[in-house]
Design a protein around this motif. Structure first.
Motif, PDB file in Angstrom:
ATOM      1  N   GLY A   1    -109.567  23.779 -74.085  1.00 25.04           N
ATOM      2  CA  GLY A   1    -107.524  24.085 -72.815  1.00 25.04           C
ATOM      3  C   GLY A   1    -106.863  24.960 -72.730  1.00 25.04           C
ATOM      4  N   VAL A   2    -106.707  25.058 -74.592  1.00 23.96           N
ATOM      5  CA  VAL A   2    -105.411  26.249 -74.391  1.00 23.96           C
ATOM      6  C   VAL A   2    -106.340  27.732 -73.543  1.00 23.96           C
ATOM      7  CG1 VAL A   2    -104.404  27.727 -75.909  1.00 23.96           C
ATOM      8  CG2 VAL A   2    -104.588  24.691 -76.952  1.00 23.96           C
ATOM      9  N   LEU A   3    -107.547  28.085 -74.035  1.00 19.42           N
ATOM     10  CA  LEU A   3    -108.011  29.084 -73.716  1.00 19.42           C
ATOM     11  C   LEU A   3    -107.931  29.981 -72.540  1.00 19.42           C
ATOM     12  CD1 LEU A   3    -110.854  30.282 -76.405  1.00 19.42           C
ATOM     13  CD2 LEU A   3    -108.361  31.168 -76.737  1.00 19.42           C
ATOM     14  N   ARG A   4    -108.929  28.452 -71.813  1.00 22.34           N
ATOM     15  CA  ARG A   4    -108.873  28.472 -70.761  1.00 22.34           C
ATOM     16  C   ARG A   4    -107.437  28.538 -69.763  1.00 22.34           C
ATOM     17  NH1 ARG A   4    -110.040  22.793 -67.902  1.00 22.34           N
ATOM     18  NH2 ARG A   4    -107.957  21.953 -68.745  1.00 22.34           N
ATOM     19  N   ARG A   5    -106.211  28.357 -70.411  1.00 20.44           N
ATOM     20  CA  ARG A   5    -104.317  28.432 -69.700  1.00 20.44           C
ATOM     21  C   ARG A   5    -104.333  29.800 -70.129  1.00 20.44           C
ATOM     22  NH1 ARG A   5    -104.006  23.745 -71.240  1.00 20.44           N
ATOM     23  NH2 ARG A   5    -103.091  23.974 -73.287  1.00 20.44           N
ATOM     24  N   GLU A   6    -104.855  29.983 -71.297  1.00 17.03           N
ATOM     25  CA  GLU A   6    -104.832  31.676 -72.158  1.00 17.03           C
ATOM     26  C   GLU A   6    -104.988  33.390 -70.982  1.00 17.03           C
ATOM     27  OE1 GLU A   6    -102.331  33.700 -74.459  1.00 17.03           O
ATOM     28  OE2 GLU A   6    -102.217  31.729 -73.947  1.00 17.03           O
ATOM     29  N   ILE A   7    -106.776  32.941 -70.847  1.00 19.02           N
ATOM     30  CA  ILE A   7    -107.625  33.908 -69.549  1.00 19.02           C
ATOM     31  C   ILE A   7    -106.615  34.407 -68.575  1.00 19.02           C
ATOM     32  CG2 ILE A   7    -109.726  33.965 -68.690  1.00 19.02           C
ATOM     33  CD1 ILE A   7    -111.229  32.466 -71.004  1.00 19.02           C
ATOM     34  N   GLU A   8    -106.140  32.882 -68.090  1.00 17.22           N
ATOM     35  CA  GLU A   8    -104.975  33.044 -66.880  1.00 17.22           C
ATOM     36  C   GLU A   8    -104.388  34.667 -66.550  1.00 17.22           C
ATOM     37  OE1 GLU A   8    -103.916  29.294 -65.493  1.00 17.22           O
ATOM     38  OE2 GLU A   8    -105.460  28.450 -65.267  1.00 17.22           O
ATOM     39  N   HIS A   9    -103.404  34.421 -67.446  1.00 19.93           N
ATOM     40  CA  HIS A   9    -103.113  35.387 -68.188  1.00 19.93           C
ATOM     41  C   HIS A   9    -103.176  37.223 -69.477  1.00 19.93           C
ATOM     42  CE1 HIS A   9    -100.852  33.661 -71.242  1.00 19.93           C
ATOM     43  NE2 HIS A   9    -100.638  32.503 -69.726  1.00 19.93           N
ATOM     44  N   SER A  10    -103.514  36.441 -70.140  1.00 19.46           N
ATOM     45  CA  SER A  10    -103.641  37.550 -71.145  1.00 19.46           C
ATOM     46  C   SER A  10    -106.188  37.634 -71.643  1.00 19.46           C
ATOM     47  CB  SER A  10    -103.451  36.967 -72.643  1.00 19.46           C
ATOM     48  OG  SER A  10    -101.976  37.002 -71.997  1.00 19.46           O
ATOM     49  N   ALA A  11    -106.445  37.711 -70.721  1.00 20.06           N
ATOM     50  CA  ALA A  11    -107.976  37.689 -70.920  1.00 20.06           C
ATOM     51  C   ALA A  11    -108.435  39.444 -72.079  1.00 20.06           C
ATOM     52  CB  ALA A  11    -108.762  37.881 -69.363  1.00 20.06           C
ATOM     53  N   ASP A  12    -108.221  39.918 -71.624  1.00 21.13           N
ATOM     54  CA  ASP A  12    -107.908  41.109 -72.157  1.00 21.13           C
ATOM     55  C   ASP A  12    -107.414  41.101 -73.806  1.00 21.13           C
ATOM     56  OD1 ASP A  12    -109.064  42.534 -70.448  1.00 21.13           O
ATOM     57  OD2 ASP A  12    -107.379  43.877 -69.243  1.00 21.13           O
ATOM     58  N   ASP A  13    -107.057  40.500 -73.854  1.00 20.40           N
ATOM     59  CA  ASP A  13    -106.766  40.028 -75.402  1.00 20.40           C
ATOM     60  C   ASP A  13    -107.643  38.772 -75.625  1.00 20.40           C
ATOM     61  OD1 ASP A  13    -104.530  41.789 -75.860  1.00 20.40           O
ATOM     62  OD2 ASP A  13    -103.367  39.884 -74.775  1.00 20.40           O
ATOM     63  N   VAL A  14    -107.581  37.505 -75.621  1.00 18.98           N
ATOM     64  CA  VAL A  14    -108.853  36.682 -75.579  1.00 18.98           C
ATOM     65  C   VAL A  14    -109.805  37.149 -76.285  1.00 18.98           C
ATOM     66  CG1 VAL A  14    -109.663  34.349 -75.329  1.00 18.98           C
ATOM     67  CG2 VAL A  14    -107.638  35.006 -74.687  1.00 18.98           C
ATOM     68  N   LEU A  15    -110.583  37.974 -75.059  1.00 20.10           N
ATOM     69  CA  LEU A  15    -111.888  38.645 -75.032  1.00 20.10           C
ATOM     70  C   LEU A  15    -112.659  39.168 -76.926  1.00 20.10           C
ATOM     71  CD1 LEU A  15    -114.530  39.514 -71.841  1.00 20.10           C
ATOM     72  CD2 LEU A  15    -114.396  40.380 -74.416  1.00 20.10           C
ATOM     73  N   PRO A  16    -111.652  40.035 -76.930  1.00 15.72           N
ATOM     74  CA  PRO A  16    -112.153  41.225 -78.599  1.00 15.72           C
ATOM     75  C   PRO A  16    -111.871  39.692 -79.302  1.00 15.72           C
ATOM     76  CG  PRO A  16    -110.428  41.781 -77.306  1.00 15.72           C
ATOM     77  CD  PRO A  16    -110.544  40.989 -75.899  1.00 15.72           C
ATOM     78  N   PHE A  17    -111.077  38.639 -79.161  1.00 10.54           N
ATOM     79  CA  PHE A  17    -110.373  38.056 -80.567  1.00 10.54           C
ATOM     80  C   PHE A  17    -112.028  37.107 -80.399  1.00 10.54           C
ATOM     81  CE2 PHE A  17    -108.203  35.292 -82.849  1.00 10.54           C
ATOM     82  CZ  PHE A  17    -107.502  35.647 -84.094  1.00 10.54           C
ATOM     83  N   LEU A  18    -111.610  36.582 -79.613  1.00  6.16           N
ATOM     84  CA  LEU A  18    -113.046  35.485 -79.613  1.00  6.16           C
ATOM     85  C   LEU A  18    -114.235  36.127 -80.464  1.00  6.16           C
ATOM     86  CD1 LEU A  18    -114.081  32.740 -79.791  1.00  6.16           C
ATOM     87  CD2 LEU A  18    -114.601  33.836 -76.515  1.00  6.16           C
ATOM     88  N   LEU A  19    -114.812  37.174 -80.319  1.00  3.98           N
ATOM     89  CA  LEU A  19    -115.619  38.135 -80.060  1.00  3.98           C
ATOM     90  C   LEU A  19    -115.862  38.604 -81.830  1.00  3.98           C
ATOM     91  CD1 LEU A  19    -116.872  40.463 -77.630  1.00  3.98           C
ATOM     92  CD2 LEU A  19    -117.866  38.308 -77.918  1.00  3.98           C
TER      93      LEU A  19
END
Length: 863
Positions: free
Chosen positions: A33-51
């Protein structure tokens, strides 16, 4: 740290980020739920951190796979990027041979397949690509079997994915996975069995032939997977959180994975002989090492709650945590005690850590790291783990006579350091019986060396106090570490002429006279009267005494007056005398002896060859089986030589890059200058060849400067390469000299090959003699059950007898060190193997010596 990052990091943990939530399903939903909202404006930060989380917290990969599966329902494009990035990272890892990354990313791909993110057929294609490459490598005609280590690694990666996704693959693509399993079985049938001889923890393993008959790691892994498959892929040690979301995940779109490619097959040399094969095999095993060698310390009943595959999975978890938390010992311990498994695993955890600490040829990390982790685990599990560690120590102590010499040294260093962190508390009375064993018995030597190392970490009286329950063990304590100064006047000795000279030299040093002044004094006033020996004794003893107050004092004396020592001892013969004088001065302190010699080698006052000569002097040879003192000094000398080579190798590589960069910069500057020179410019209405003068001057200056930088970098590289070539020559001379000395002393003491062609035969010589003596004796003690004499060959505590003779034990210990040095420095020895064969490993060399060298180099023995 951002809230969403904390949630990703702590998923599956009992942590403040998730409050009172303990159910994994709720963790995943909250994080999603938190990531879904975060991806809307910070997808470029979420993707590398998740990997990054998936790669560095691999025991949580099933949770990250489920989170990605839920994200796939909401944002297919973002998840497509995750799949593409994972594939790119995976291909890069394959290209660079990054073993850890290959293995972990394959597990992540498997987890995404379980969560319907990746098509099962795409994962099967990955498996088949790796399997095809592995099969080609071991093919005698098309491949290069010396690189089997790479093929074995690829197949191990495939097998290690199956506990995480085997059930889903069998359910969704049964025919394809059946084809993969058949291919795996075919590979196992054509590859060569890998013997651990040379890398096993215990010598009796090598001697018994178990390495040739027992299953190797890959064969054992295949058996565990077969057992798992026959049980319907049911296991409890791998979390399957995706099953809680199965109804939702099936509606998501599964993505395809772009094809991957393996490295080209290593070229097969035109002339394949034993040496070429051995060199390539060594290189392959360095590049693709076996991750773990199991150390079975405890009985199997301690892990009876586990399925066969559970042991592998828990080992994977533990090794991953050790790998990624090697700089954070407390975090490491915290994760190790909270793995996602439903059974207790303290005994397996201890075996895994000790297997890494004692792993041959080198542990993955510095031994101090494992010491700290064990210490923190004892504090994290105070009711369970200290007793497990104590049990491991006792079990290894019982087998110490068969423990590899390198493992024995590491065990001594670890145990003494461990005790120093727990107030030196140990039930020494359990081992008091070692005093009844001969001085060369391995158990007695072990206790003696542990006490010596404890004194180094504390002080003599403190260690003496710690053994008050076994006061007789004081006999094994080292002497109190005071210097043995020949010219001391405090004990009322009669003052000789040397006493006067020593006092005069001391006053000159206190008066801060220069090295040059002292050299003139020695040459004019000391050497003509007292000769080399007297001069050496006075100068070295006095300077060492001035430097004896602390390590800093020693360094200061050597830096200021090293030239004086160097002037007196310019060659190997005199340097051996110098080392002997150091040994006499610090005869009561093995640590200071080793430190002083090491520092003198660092300042090039003594050479590595002089140290080898001194170590193999008669007095030291007699200590080989009862003390670590000569071996410590030899290890330091070889290690320092090896480190110099490594440093120079790195510097040469770095300078080559600097030269290339400088040449590129110079070429670019020259091209710009030439372009400017060929340009037509209007000046005063007239066309002039060349750019405006200001720019031309600047370009000429830049071009000249870059040319000078190329010359400077090239000269630096040339000088460093000359130093490197010289160091390689010194390295070759060192190892040849070392092995010649080993061969000579062993040939003098080893029984004829017809009597002792194996270590087992060597061990039995003294036992056979004792058995004959016992039969001739009128009063023979018999065992109550079977009437056989109580003869013991390994020093176990069942009897206070160690029935291997001193000469035989000397041979066993020395052969163990031959094997240890060969194994540890194999990378530096293999380039000189032809010369070693020609000058040392000749036809008339003793087979046990040859076997020790071959075993250390993992080189097949030629019968």
């Amino acid at each position: 740290m951002s809230g969403w990052k904390s949630l990703l990091l702590r998923i599956g943990d009992k942590s403040p980020e998730y409050g009172s939530i303990t159910d994994f399903k709720d963790h995943i939903e909250t994080c999603f739920g938190v990531l879904r909202r975060e991806i809307e404006h910070s997808a470029d930060d979420v993707l590398p951190f998740l990997l990054q989380c998936a790669e560095q917290l691999p025991h949580k990969i099933p949770f990250y796979g489920s989170v990605v599966g839920l994200l796939n329902l909401e944002n297919e494009d973002f998840v497509r990027k995750i799949v593409d990035n994972t594939r790119t990272n995976f291909q890069d890892a394959l290209d660079f041979g990054n073993c850890e990354r290959i293995r972990i990313l394959m597990r992540f791909l498997t987890a995404m397949m379980c969560s319907k993110v990746l098509q099962p057929s795409s994962l099967v294609v990955v498996f088949e690509t790796l399997l095809s490459s592995a099969a080609t490598i071991v093919d005698e005609e098309k491949g290069n079997p010396s690189w089997q280590a790479r093929g074995d690694f690829y197949v191990t990666c495939i097998l290690s994915c199956l506990p995480w996704g085997g059930a889903e693959l069998v359910e969704q693509v049964p025919e394809e996975i059946e084809r993969v399993m058949a291919g795996l079985e075919a590979y196992l049938s054509i590859r060569k069995h890998v013997s651990d001889t040379g890398l096993s923890f215990f010598e009796d393993y090598d001697e018994s032939g178990k390495g040739l008959t027992e299953k190797d790691f890959l064969e054992d892994m295949w058996d565990r997977i077969q057992t798992l498959s026959s049980s319907g892929w049911k296991l409890d040690s791998v979390p399957r959180p995706h099953l809680s979301f199965e109804a939702q995940l099936v509606s998501g779109r599964s993505h395809e994975l772009e094809p991957i490619s393996c490295l080209e097959q290593p070229d097969l040399p035109s002339a394949v002989d034993g040496i070429t094969y051995g060199k390539q095999k060594h290189h392959a095993e360095l590049k693709y090492p076996q991750r773990i060698r199991r150390l079975n310390i405890f009985p199997a009943s301690k892990n009876e709650d586990m399925q066969p595959i559970d042991r592998f999975i828990v080992e994977e978890y533990l090794l991953d945590v050790l790998l990624f938390f090697n700089g954070c010992r407390k975090e490491c311990a915290a994760y190790m005690v909270s793995l996602p498994v439903p059974f207790r695993y303290e005994y397996l955890m201890a075996e895994t850590i000790f297997s890494q600490l004692l792993l041959l040829p080198q542990p993955p990390f510095k031994p101090i790291y494992y010491t700290l982790v064990i210490m923190d685990l004892c504090k994290a599990l105070p009711g369970a783990f200290p007793a497990v560690v104590a049990g491991a120590v006792r079990a290894l102590f019982e087998k110490i006579a068969d423990l590899d010499m390198e493992c024995r040294t590491r065990f001594i260093l670890w145990f003494s350091h461990h005790l120093s962190n727990f107030q030196f508390i140990w039930p020494w009375e359990e081992w008091a019986y070692v005093l009844d064993l001969p001085k060369w018995a391995p158990q007695r030597v072990f206790v003696q060396e542990v006490l010596d190392r404890e004194v180094r970490l504390s002080y003599w009286d403190k260690v003496k106090q710690s053994i008050e329950n076994a006061p007789a063990l004081e006999e094994l304590l080292p002497p109190k570490g005071s210097p043995n100064f020949k010219y001391s006047v405090e004990d009322g000795r009669e003052r000789s002429e040397q006493h006067v000279l020593s006092a005069e030299l001391s006053n000159k040093v206190k008066g801060r006279q220069t090295s040059r002044e002292l050299i003139i004094w020695v040459e004019e006033s000391v050497f003509p009267i007292h000769g080399l020996k007297g001069t050496l004794e006075v100068v070295v003893q006095t300077l060492l005494d001035i430097g004896s107050k602390s390590f800093t004092h020693l360094i200061t004396v050597l830096e200021r007056y090293g030239q004086v020592i160097s002037k007196i001892c310019p060659d190997h013969d005199k340097q051996v005398m110098l080392i002997e004088e150091v040994s006499l001065y610090w005869k009561n302190n093995a640590q200071m002896t080793a430190i002083t010699i090491d520092r003198m080698m660092g300042y090039r006052l003594i050479s590595n060859l002089a140290i080898v000569r001194w170590v193999f002097s008669p007095a030291n040879i007699d200590q080989f089986h009862i003390s670590d003192r000569p071996w410590e000094i030899l290890r330091n000398a070889v290690s320092k030589t090896y480190n110099r080579i490594c440093d120079l190798r790195r510097e040469v590589t770095s300078l080559k890059k600097v030269v290339v960069l400088a040449e590129e910069t110079a070429a670019k500057a020259k091209a710009e200058l030439q372009a400017a020179e060929s340009k037509l410019t209007l000046i005063g209405g007239e066309p002039i060849l060349g750019d405006n003068p200001a720019r031309m001057n600047r370009l000429k200056s830049q071009s000249e400067k870059s040319e000078k930088e190329v010359v400077s970098a090239s000269e630096s590289l040339e000088a460093k390469e000359a130093l490197f070539a010289r160091a390689l020559g010194e390295n070759e001379a060192l190892f040849l000299f070392l092995y010649k000395n080993f061969s000579n002393v062993l040939m003098e003491r080893l029984p004829d090959a017809s009597i002792a062609g194996t270590l087992r035969g060597l061990k039995s010589i003294h036992v056979d003699e004792m058995t004959i003596d016992l039969e001739e004796s009128s009063a023979m003690e018999l065992d109550d059950e079977n009437g056989k004499p109580k003869i013991q060959t390994n020093g176990e505590s069942a009897s206070n007898v160690y029935n291997i003779g001193e000469k035989e034990q000397w041979c066993l210990s020395t052969l163990g060190y031959v094997k240890s040095f060969s194994r540890q420095y194999a990378s530096e020895i293999w380039p000189h193997i032809e010369k070693l064969d020609a000058e040392v490993l000749t036809e008339d060399v003793h087979p046990l010596f040859r076997k020790a060298v071959y075993s250390g180099l993992l080189r097949p023995t030629i019968n």
